[in-house]
Structure formats: structure tokens, C-alpha cells
Write a protein that holds these residues in place. Sequence first.
Motif, PDB file in Angstrom:
ATOM      1  N   ARG A   1       0.831  -1.196   0.000  1.00  9.51           N
ATOM      2  CA  ARG A   1       0.000   0.000   0.000  1.00  9.51           C
ATOM      3  C   ARG A   1       0.874   1.258   0.000  1.00  9.51           C
ATOM      4  O   ARG A   1       0.711   2.152  -0.799  1.00  9.51           O
TER       5      ARG A   1
ATOM      6  N   MET B   1      -6.988  -0.086  -3.823  1.00 10.76           N
ATOM      7  CA  MET B   1      -7.363  -1.450  -3.406  1.00 10.76           C
ATOM      8  C   MET B   1      -6.631  -1.871  -2.138  1.00 10.76           C
ATOM      9  O   MET B   1      -7.213  -2.467  -1.246  1.00 10.76           O
ATOM     10  N   GLN B   2      -5.318  -1.541  -2.077  1.00 10.32           N
ATOM     11  CA  GLN B   2      -4.544  -1.921  -0.887  1.00 10.32           C
ATOM     12  C   GLN B   2      -5.088  -1.233   0.352  1.00 10.32           C
ATOM     13  O   GLN B   2      -5.100  -1.808   1.434  1.00 10.32           O
TER      14      GLN B   2
ATOM     15  N   ALA C   1      -1.534  -7.130   3.864  1.00  7.67           N
ATOM     16  CA  ALA C   1      -2.478  -6.614   4.847  1.00  7.67           C
ATOM     17  C   ALA C   1      -1.971  -6.824   6.269  1.00  7.67           C
ATOM     18  O   ALA C   1      -2.319  -6.078   7.165  1.00  7.67           O
TER      19      ALA C   1
ATOM     20  N   VAL D   1     -14.751  -3.431  -3.935  1.00 14.08           N
ATOM     21  CA  VAL D   1     -13.344  -3.749  -4.142  1.00 14.08           C
ATOM     22  C   VAL D   1     -13.187  -4.768  -5.263  1.00 14.08           C
ATOM     23  O   VAL D   1     -12.320  -4.646  -6.128  1.00 14.08           O
ATOM     24  N   ARG D   2     -14.075  -5.778  -5.265  1.00 16.38           N
ATOM     25  CA  ARG D   2     -13.946  -6.783  -6.316  1.00 16.38           C
ATOM     26  C   ARG D   2     -14.221  -6.201  -7.695  1.00 16.38           C
ATOM     27  O   ARG D   2     -13.553  -6.529  -8.678  1.00 16.38           O
TER      28      ARG D   2
ATOM     29  N   GLU E   1     -11.727  -6.066   1.881  1.00 18.90           N
ATOM     30  CA  GLU E   1     -11.270  -6.598   0.609  1.00 18.90           C
ATOM     31  C   GLU E   1     -12.357  -7.355  -0.139  1.00 18.90           C
ATOM     32  O   GLU E   1     -12.405  -7.356  -1.361  1.00 18.90           O
ATOM     33  N   ASP E   2     -13.223  -8.043   0.610  1.00 18.90           N
ATOM     34  CA  ASP E   2     -14.186  -8.886  -0.077  1.00 18.90           C
ATOM     35  C   ASP E   2     -15.476  -8.156  -0.429  1.00 18.90           C
ATOM     36  O   ASP E   2     -16.420  -8.765  -0.919  1.00 18.90           O
TER      37      ASP E   2
ATOM     38  N   ARG F   1      -8.189  -0.494   0.852  1.00 19.67           N
ATOM     39  CA  ARG F   1      -9.404  -1.220   1.244  1.00 19.67           C
ATOM     40  C   ARG F   1      -9.038  -2.540   1.933  1.00 19.67           C
ATOM     41  O   ARG F   1      -9.693  -2.957   2.871  1.00 19.67           O
ATOM     42  N   ILE F   2      -7.968  -3.179   1.421  1.00 21.04           N
ATOM     43  CA  ILE F   2      -7.534  -4.436   2.029  1.00 21.04           C
ATOM     44  C   ILE F   2      -7.122  -4.172   3.480  1.00 21.04           C
ATOM     45  O   ILE F   2      -7.475  -4.904   4.390  1.00 21.04           O
TER      46      ILE F   2
ATOM     47  N   ARG G   1     -11.262  -4.098  -8.680  1.00 22.22           N
ATOM     48  CA  ARG G   1     -10.106  -4.926  -9.023  1.00 22.22           C
ATOM     49  C   ARG G   1     -10.258  -5.512 -10.428  1.00 22.22           C
ATOM     50  O   ARG G   1      -9.347  -5.449 -11.246  1.00 22.22           O
TER      51      ARG G   1
ATOM     52  N   ARG H   1      -8.093 -12.081  -7.282  1.00 22.77           N
ATOM     53  CA  ARG H   1      -6.753 -11.641  -6.944  1.00 22.77           C
ATOM     54  C   ARG H   1      -5.677 -12.234  -7.870  1.00 22.77           C
ATOM     55  O   ARG H   1      -4.652 -11.624  -8.132  1.00 22.77           O
TER      56      ARG H   1
END
Lengths: 532, 95
Positions: A182, A372-373, A519, A386-387, A381-382, A375-376, A390, A449
Motif C-alpha cells: 500500500r 485497493m490496498q 495486509a 473492491v472486487r 477486501e471482499d 481497502r484491504i 479490481r 486476486r
Amino acid sequence: MAKLISKQFRESLTWFHTWLGIGLAAVLFAVFWTGTLTVFDKEIDQWMKPELRIAQPGPVSLDQLVLPKLSEFDPARESEFWMSAPRDRIPAIRVLYEDQDGESHEAMLDPRSGEVLDLTDSHAGSDFFFRFHFMLHMPGIIGYIVVGLAAVGMMALVVSGIFIHRKIIQEFFTFRPQKSRRRSSLDFHNLTAVIALPFHFLLPLSGLFIFASIYFPWSLGLPYDGNARGLNAETSGYEYLAVPAAGQPGPPVERIDALVSTADGIWLAEEGKRSSRADWIGIFNYGDKNSYVIVERYYPDNRVSIGPDQFSFDPTTQEITNRFSPEPVHAAMNWLEGLHWVQFDHWPLRWLYFFAGLSGCAMIGSGMVFWMQARIKKGTEDSVSVRVVRAMSVGAITGIIIASLGFFIGNRLIPKEIDITGVHRHDLEIWVFFLFWALSCVHAALRGREAWKEQNMAIMVLAVVTVVLNWVTTGHHPVAAVSESLWVVLIMDVMILAGGIVAWWVALKMRDASPGTAALRPVIDSPNRSPN
Amino acid sequence: MLTNDNTVTRSIRLLIAVVGGYLFTDGFIGLIGVSLPYLGWAQSEALNLAILLGLLAYVIIMIWAISTVRLLFTTVAIFASSAAMIYGAPLLVQA
């Protein structure tokens, strides 16, 4: 109080920068990527149309090679006929004309014999990547509008980015690849943004300027009774130099070379040895008694500015009849446009444009990775958003690179003589481009991922396939390319392979960082510095 | 973010930034483009300068709409000035 306002100001811009950035990233990446490729559009043309791989010819005589063929082209009466001698990046003679049925044609002539070259039917760099850059291959003006909004957004992103990162100089010298992904993606985002900051602001600005008549038809049409093209007509010189056709047949134009020498001589006298030469020669009112010749330099070699600087000639007496040169503000605008068109002959600068474009791609890509990082790190992340982002990032970034390689592969695999009723060969290549892109997007959506890594590996494989196909189908492998001085082909092969190696390296890096470790690493953060 | 900002307010800000910014720019280009000829500028010169300044104005308007603490005032200011320029510019066109 002042501090409070500035904090609020910065925070609102942070939100704006984040969400506008994510919203526009896919379009901006596509525009940056195709724009970067367009820097070398003529070279891509040579690669995709192997008939153009001609060693640079010496000076050619248009009187001998083009004028005797005018009747073969059979241009429409009173139409315009344009020709251009070989240039540094285009080794053939170019001819543009309108036939008796009113259809426009472009022909390339062999500079040695004057024969029309039987080119592979491909839109290649200067028609496909170039147009995609500003209209995204969309119908009508939809693509222009999407790109225009993205360009305004880009300028706003640059400005808001500067406000967010107050310690911009300090951040420029900060890159911590060993820190969390990140942190390092943010450092990389700042680095690539600042390294070409003027580029990232001036290119959208000049791009919007080029198509201003499409974006602001009302205001630009105001002084011209609603005709938004009025400004272009007034500043191009063609209207100023125009002579109406007489409607009676006249003698054919027989001498062009002498007129070009006259014009070049005047520019030389005015500007000295570094002056630019004529690039386009037009015959107007073709076949008419009032036909006239315009010798212009539109894309000068030795200046940034583009735009017409023109002499009109009476072809019978060989006398200059008129001249058009741009006025002060217009000249400044021509400089701004020239900055975008990159038509000057200056190889180091051209490569700088290429790398500045790549730095823009890297800036957009690392911005998305940082989002994204972040959010992770927050543990979301899920989440659906985010998906989706990505999959969109993978489809937008590695997807368009894979599509471009697919375009080259399609170009080498589709037979030159292919004949399918109702389908142009050049469209087949474009379908291959979109097929590869669609497959990448589907893959990105399915693989989550893992998609990053796998698509980067795919880029390496496709890069090798592309280059080998060039060697097999044209015989221009490195040894042949060197011995025939086909540097353009050699360098393009090398660049494709280099890109493949970088993608492979990225894929390996991603495998090293096993899922989730980013993470879990401790992140040292000062609250002021994080835009999220 | 501004303390009372929620998704709806942010969407409104973005809308004002894009749409208001466009109307302001279009009006601005029109007004400057038809006004400068009164000072002896060539028409094309006036328009070229107007486009350049207008595009920069677009960015400034966007940033203002996003960051203002007085959203209502900014909204009225942007749309009122745009309307004035869009209404006024055609009146200044030289015959």
C-alpha cells in the motif's frame, strides 16, 4: 481559522481525487496507453504494413514520380489533390485525393519507382491507436465526449493531487519499495505523477483545445452564425487563399518541385539554416482553368508548433499569389497543439514523450492499486466495490495491453489477401483487439486476486509470440533487420520483448508476495500523509 | 470531508462541478470570444484565447464546487454567472 479551512479544503479534494480517479481510471488508462503508442504511430504502421519497410530514400522529384500519374488517379474535377514527399518517419510518397464518385483515397507510392504500394489493409498505428486515443472506437461523438470529460477530470485530478500532497517535493524523493504494498504503491503514484507533472496537465489541456469545436459548439459558433467550424476555417488559411473555380478546363499542373524550392528558399531566408521545409503540396481546383497550388509546412521538423504556414502559387506563371501565416495568439495555440501532436523530428524528445506517457499509465495503475490496498488494510477486501474495482483495473490495465498485442498478432496471422464478403481486413484486426480485451475482462472478473499475476504472465507469452510471428511472416528477424537497416522493425521488436520482460517480473513479484501478507504487515503511517 | 457531507451532497457537488463547470466555460468562451473584437482583436484570436482561458476556468470551477463550504452560494454563483454569460454573449455579436 485559516488552518481549519485549508484542512477542510484538502479533505474535500482528497475525497474528490479518490473517487474521480477511480471513476475515470479505466478511460484515462486507455487514452494514455493508446496515446503513448501513437507517439510511435508511423513506426507501428511500418511494422504492421511490411510493404512500408523501405530504407530511407534520398530527395525525390514529385514532378517525375507523381505528376505523370495524376490522370491514373483520376481525381474529381475541381477537387483537391494533396501530396507529400517521403519524410523521416514515412519513407513513402503520400497522395490524398477524391475520385470521380466523391470518395476519398490515400495512396502510398514507392519513392524509388513511383508505383503505388500494395499495402496490407490495416488501420495500424496512425488510424487505429491514433483514433482510439480521442474517440475510443465509439460511434459519432460519444467517444469524443467521454474522452473530453476524462481530460477535464484529469486536469482537476492533477490540481487536486497537488493540493492533497502538500509536501510534494519531499514525497517525490520518497520511494519505499520494501514497505507494504500500500505504502509503496502510493510512493510510486506520487513519483510517476510528479516526474511528468507538466505533461500530465498540458496534454489534456492541449487535447481539449484541439477538439474545442466539438466540445463547445455553441460558443465557438456564436461569431460565425452557429458554424462551430468557422474558427478552423478562419485560422487554417485555406479559406483565405481560396480562389473560386472558373468552371472551364485548364492545363494540367506540370511543375511542383520548383514551387517547393521557392517556398523553402523564402523560409530559409527568413529563419536561417534551421528553418523547416514544406511538407504538403496541394493542387486546388484540379483540372480547372483557375487551378492553384498551395505549398505549406504543417508539421515542421524543427519547431514544436504545428499549423499551416502557406504560399499559394499560380501553376502556369510559377508566381506566388498569396501567403498565409498565423497571428500571435494563434501561433501560441499552434505551439500548444504541436506539443500534443508531437510531429517534430527530434528522436530524444519523442522517446521522452513515450516514457512520460508510460509514467502516466504507471501513475493511473499505481493509483488504482493503492486504492485497493487501502481497502484491504481496512479489511473490506471482499466487498463488492473492491472486487468490481479490481476486475476493472485488471481489465483496464493488463487487458488493453493484451488487446494491443492481440492486435499485432491478428495483423501477422490474418492473410493479406483474405476475402470475406462485406468485411474489411482492417476490421478483422480490430475485432481481434476487442476479442482479446473482452477475454481479459472475463478472466479478470472470474479469477479475482490471481488475475493480475496471470495476465502479466500472459503479456510475456504474447509478446514473444508477437515478435516471433513478425520474424516468421516477414523474415525480418534481428539479423535481417540489422543488415537491411530496418531499425524501426528491430527497435519495435525489442520494445515489445522488453515490455514482456517487465510484465513477467511484475508477475514474479506478485507471486512472492503471497496473498494477504500485505495486509498483515505493520504499516507506519502519519495521519496527515494518507489521502484516505 | 466536510463534516455534514454525505453521498448525496457529494454527488450534487460532482454534478455542479461537471455540468455547472461546462455551462460556465461555454458561456465564458462565448462572452470573451465576442467581446475582445470590440478591442480590436481579430475574431479567431479572440476565440483562441477564450478557449484557453475557458478550459482553465473549468478546472477552477470544478475545484470550487467540490471544496466550497457554502455550497448553496457557490451553486447559485456558478449557474447565475453562466446564465448571464450565455444570455449576454449573443447580444454582443457584431453584425
